[in-house]
Design a protein around this motif. Structure first.
Motif, PDB file in Angstrom:
ATOM      1  N   ALA A  71       0.819  -1.204   0.000  1.00  0.00           N
ATOM      2  CA  ALA A  71       0.000   0.000   0.000  1.00  0.00           C
ATOM      3  C   ALA A  71       0.855   1.257   0.000  1.00  0.00           C
ATOM      4  O   ALA A  71       0.488   2.268  -0.605  1.00  0.00           O
ATOM      5  N   ASN A  72       2.015   1.202   0.671  1.00  0.00           N
ATOM      6  CA  ASN A  72       2.890   2.376   0.770  1.00  0.00           C
ATOM      7  C   ASN A  72       4.297   1.988   0.319  1.00  0.00           C
ATOM      8  O   ASN A  72       4.976   1.215   1.000  1.00  0.00           O
TER       9      ASN A  72
ATOM     10  N   GLN B 298       2.010  -6.655  -5.605  1.00  0.00           N
ATOM     11  CA  GLN B 298       0.666  -6.246  -6.015  1.00  0.00           C
ATOM     12  C   GLN B 298       0.301  -4.896  -5.395  1.00  0.00           C
ATOM     13  O   GLN B 298       0.505  -4.672  -4.204  1.00  0.00           O
ATOM     14  N   THR B 299      -0.206  -4.019  -6.214  1.00  0.00           N
ATOM     15  CA  THR B 299      -0.808  -2.774  -5.726  1.00  0.00           C
ATOM     16  C   THR B 299      -2.272  -2.766  -6.168  1.00  0.00           C
ATOM     17  O   THR B 299      -2.603  -3.238  -7.266  1.00  0.00           O
TER      18      THR B 299
ATOM     19  N   VAL C 115       3.299   4.136  -8.281  1.00  0.00           N
ATOM     20  CA  VAL C 115       3.715   3.143  -7.281  1.00  0.00           C
ATOM     21  C   VAL C 115       4.396   1.965  -7.960  1.00  0.00           C
ATOM     22  O   VAL C 115       5.425   1.458  -7.500  1.00  0.00           O
ATOM     23  N   TRP C 116       3.837   1.528  -9.074  1.00  0.00           N
ATOM     24  CA  TRP C 116       4.371   0.385  -9.813  1.00  0.00           C
ATOM     25  C   TRP C 116       5.814   0.637 -10.251  1.00  0.00           C
ATOM     26  O   TRP C 116       6.690  -0.217 -10.106  1.00  0.00           O
ATOM     27  N   LYS C 117       6.096   1.819 -10.775  1.00  0.00           N
ATOM     28  CA  LYS C 117       7.448   2.157 -11.215  1.00  0.00           C
ATOM     29  C   LYS C 117       8.430   2.190 -10.045  1.00  0.00           C
ATOM     30  O   LYS C 117       9.552   1.692 -10.141  1.00  0.00           O
TER      31      LYS C 117
ATOM     32  N   THR D 229      -0.748  -4.495 -10.950  1.00  0.00           N
ATOM     33  CA  THR D 229      -1.685  -3.503 -10.442  1.00  0.00           C
ATOM     34  C   THR D 229      -3.093  -3.917 -10.826  1.00  0.00           C
ATOM     35  O   THR D 229      -3.376  -4.185 -11.996  1.00  0.00           O
ATOM     36  N   THR D 230      -3.964  -4.006  -9.839  1.00  0.00           N
ATOM     37  CA  THR D 230      -5.358  -4.373 -10.095  1.00  0.00           C
ATOM     38  C   THR D 230      -6.267  -3.274  -9.555  1.00  0.00           C
ATOM     39  O   THR D 230      -5.886  -2.491  -8.684  1.00  0.00           O
TER      40      THR D 230
END
Length: 601
Positions: A343-344, A369-370, A393-395, A412-413
């Motif tokens: 999450a963070n 996973q985000t 966030v993914w990067k 990412t979902t």
């Protein structure tokens, strides 16, 4: 009595580490066989060629079926070469000497037995009845009577001497190898641990005693020795078929670039050998029902004892071994996936590092996973903003995993409920483990979001509570409090074994008992804790018993001297709070990084 006495004497000599004069017995045996074969060949050369041809005709007395059945009976005579592998750990340069010794052993056996069978059939049988008639009338004494024909009484006595030497040397070799196999199985916790203990001479004396006792019991209990021999051949054929199959798996799964052993003409040799051994074993079990019955009962009894007595401890030991040696995980065909919901990103480093420790590169995968929280009722601008945040966030996560040297994937979902979305991804990808952060534990008795996820996801869960700047590599002193219930031993071995793979860490196993506990009960708990450490192969782990009526306060005090605490969950998932009062008080009373493990079962 003579047979049991021979077992006892051989076991005693082997326990003393003297070898029992095995090499001299083997040399004498080969010498006696050489005299018998030479005498038989001389007699065969002197007799008319027509008599030799008549003695060997028809060559297959019982046809092809009889040949296959004879192969099943006599396989045990050639079986000894595989015993070399059982003692490979005591052989210098095993990668070179084990294959050479196996080929030499098999070659010597064939050079002895084939000429011996030839002279017995060609010049030792009565011309009127032939070898088939002699075998029917006197199956046990056929070789003795045949040697008496071409060497006189001296030849008969030579056969008796050769038989005694051959059986005694085979007994020694099998006792030696079986005791080493038992000791190795005991170290793997598939047999009682006491069988792995060595005496002053470096021999597994306990394993020798148990092996010798079983052999003596079989000698007394089985009235039909030939059926026992046929059953032994059948079991060896089954084990060899398994070995052929395993060689294919090892060749295809091994991570080693240059393995110490390589099968030529792969996969033709193992496939042909495995099918031949399996087919011969099935034929033997049908053609000799008593042998098939003995083999089925023996294997079923061993399997039942393993499942009832040793399966759990063996599974725990395997978890630790596989964690410390990725090659074992690869050989077992496992490629586990670790899911890390984040999450963070600022608190993600420790979680990703722990996931990377669980599945080293080339064996398993780490999936980060985000979850973009958005529902279909939100307007388009809000959904677009949420997706852009998810991409950022993914990067950052991919950059972080690259810096840590961990081969990770990012996913990412989009969903309205993060817990349900994480559980869905874990089920969809069949994740073996889930590494997650510890959410706030409410003091009012309510259930935290971490507990809600634990009840939802079908995977082993590892919950980590640590500061954002904490580094997993810096955790050198690990405290493992355990209540001795054994519910999370497998996952505990997996986690601690993974941490021990990359560096040396000091492990302290702690058990807190009430202050009023009696001294004899404390000693029993101490032995139980040492047994747990031994099962998890923490040979250098400290095992300590603390007497305190407040376990949480005791663990909190001890946390000041450690870099990491590893705890099991309080209860079973779906049945109330998973994190009990002890977990909540430890989490609230210490800043020490905390790992809480929860097995799926």
């Amino acid at each position: 009595l003579v047979a049991v006495a021979a077992v006892g004497v051989s076991g005693l000599l082997l326990a003393r580490g003297s070898g029992g004069g095995g090499k001299w017995i083997n040399a004498a045996k080969v010498a006696v066989f050489a005299v018998l074969i030479t005498g038989g060949l001389v007699a065969m050369i002197r007799q008319p060629a027509a008599d030799t041809g008549a003695a060997l005709s028809p060559f297959f007395q019982q046809g092809f079926t009889g040949l296959v059945q004879a192969m099943g009976y006599t396989f045990i005579a050639l079986q000894g070469f595989d015993l070399i592998a059982a003692v490979a750990g005591e052989i210098r340069q095993p990668e070179r000497n084990v294959p050479r010794a196996m080929i030499a052993s098999l070659s010597i056996a064939l050079l002895v037995y084939i000429p011996l069978l030839l002279v017995v059939a060609a010049s030792g049988a009565d011309p009127e009845t032939g070898i088939a008639g002699a075998a029917r009338s006197d199956p046990e004494g056929i070789v003795v009577s045949a040697a008496g024909r071409f060497l006189g009484p001296f030849g008969s006595w030579l056969v008796i001497i050769a038989a005694i030497l051959a059986m005694y040397s085979a007994l020694q070799a099998n006792l030696f190898a079986a005791s080493r196999i038992s000791a190795t199985m005991a170290r793997d916790r598939t047999l009682p641990a006491r069988l792995s203990l060595l005496n002053g001479a470096g021999s597994p004396s306990n394993a020798l005693i148990v092996t010798g006792s079983l052999v003596s019991l079989i000698v007394i209990a089985l009235p039909d020795v030939s059926a026992a021999g046929a059953a032994a051949s059948l079991i060896f054929l089954i084990s060899f078929a398994i070995a052929h199959g395993l060689s294919v798996l090892v060749r295809r799964r091994s991570l080693l670039v240059a393995p110490p052993f390589r099968t030529p003409l792969f996969p033709l040799v193992p496939l042909t050998g495995g099918l031949a051994c399996l087919g011969l074993a099935l034929f033997q079990g049908i053609a000799v029902p008593s042998a098939g019955g003995i083999a089925v009962v023996w294997l079923a009894l061993g399997g039942l004892l393993f499942l009832l007595l040793f399966a759990r401890r063996a599974r725990v030991r395997d978890a630790t071994d596989s964690a410390r040696n990725p090659e074992l995980m690869a050989l077992r065909g496992r490629s586990p996936l670790v899911l890390v919901p984040i999450a963070n990103p600022r608190n993600a480093e420790a979680h990703i590092a722990l996931a990377g420790a669980l599945v080293p590169p080339g064996v398993g995968r780490v999936l980060m996973q985000t979850v973009v929280v958005s529902d279909h009722h939100a307007d388009a601008d809000r959904r677009a903003e949420a997706i852009e945040q998810g991409q950022a966030v993914w990067k950052s996560l991919l950059t972080l995993s690259s810096q840590l040297g961990i081969r990770a994937e990012a996913l990412t979902t989009v969903g309205s409920e993060p817990i349900a979305e994480i559980a869905r991804v874990a089920e969809l990808h069949r994740c073996r483990w889930l590494v997650m952060g510890l959410s706030e534990l409410p003091d009012d008795g309510g259930r935290s979001r971490s507990e809600q996820l634990l009840d939802t996801v079908n995977a082993d869960v590892i919950v980590l509570r640590a500061r954002a700047e904490w580094k997993l590599f810096d955790a050198t002193r690990i405290l493992v409090p355990t209540a001795g219930r054994g519910g999370h031993d497998y996952l505990l071995g997996r986690v601690i074994g993974s941490l021990l793979r990359d560096r040396v860490r000091a492990i302290t196993c702690l058990r807190v008992v009430p202050a009023a506990t009696r001294s004899n009960e404390i000693e029993r708990e101490r032995l139980s804790l040492k047994k747990l450490a031994a099962d998890l192969i923490w040979h250098d782990a400290a095992t300590e018993i603390d007497c305190d009526d407040d376990p949480a306060a005791c663990i909190t005090r001890r946390a000041a001297d450690h870099d990491l605490i590893v705890l099991g969950t309080h209860g079973r998932r779906g049945r109330g709070r998973v994190f009990g009062s002890i977990h909540r008080r430890i989490a609230a009373g210490t800043d020490c990084p905390l790992v809480v493990i929860s097995s799926r079962n």
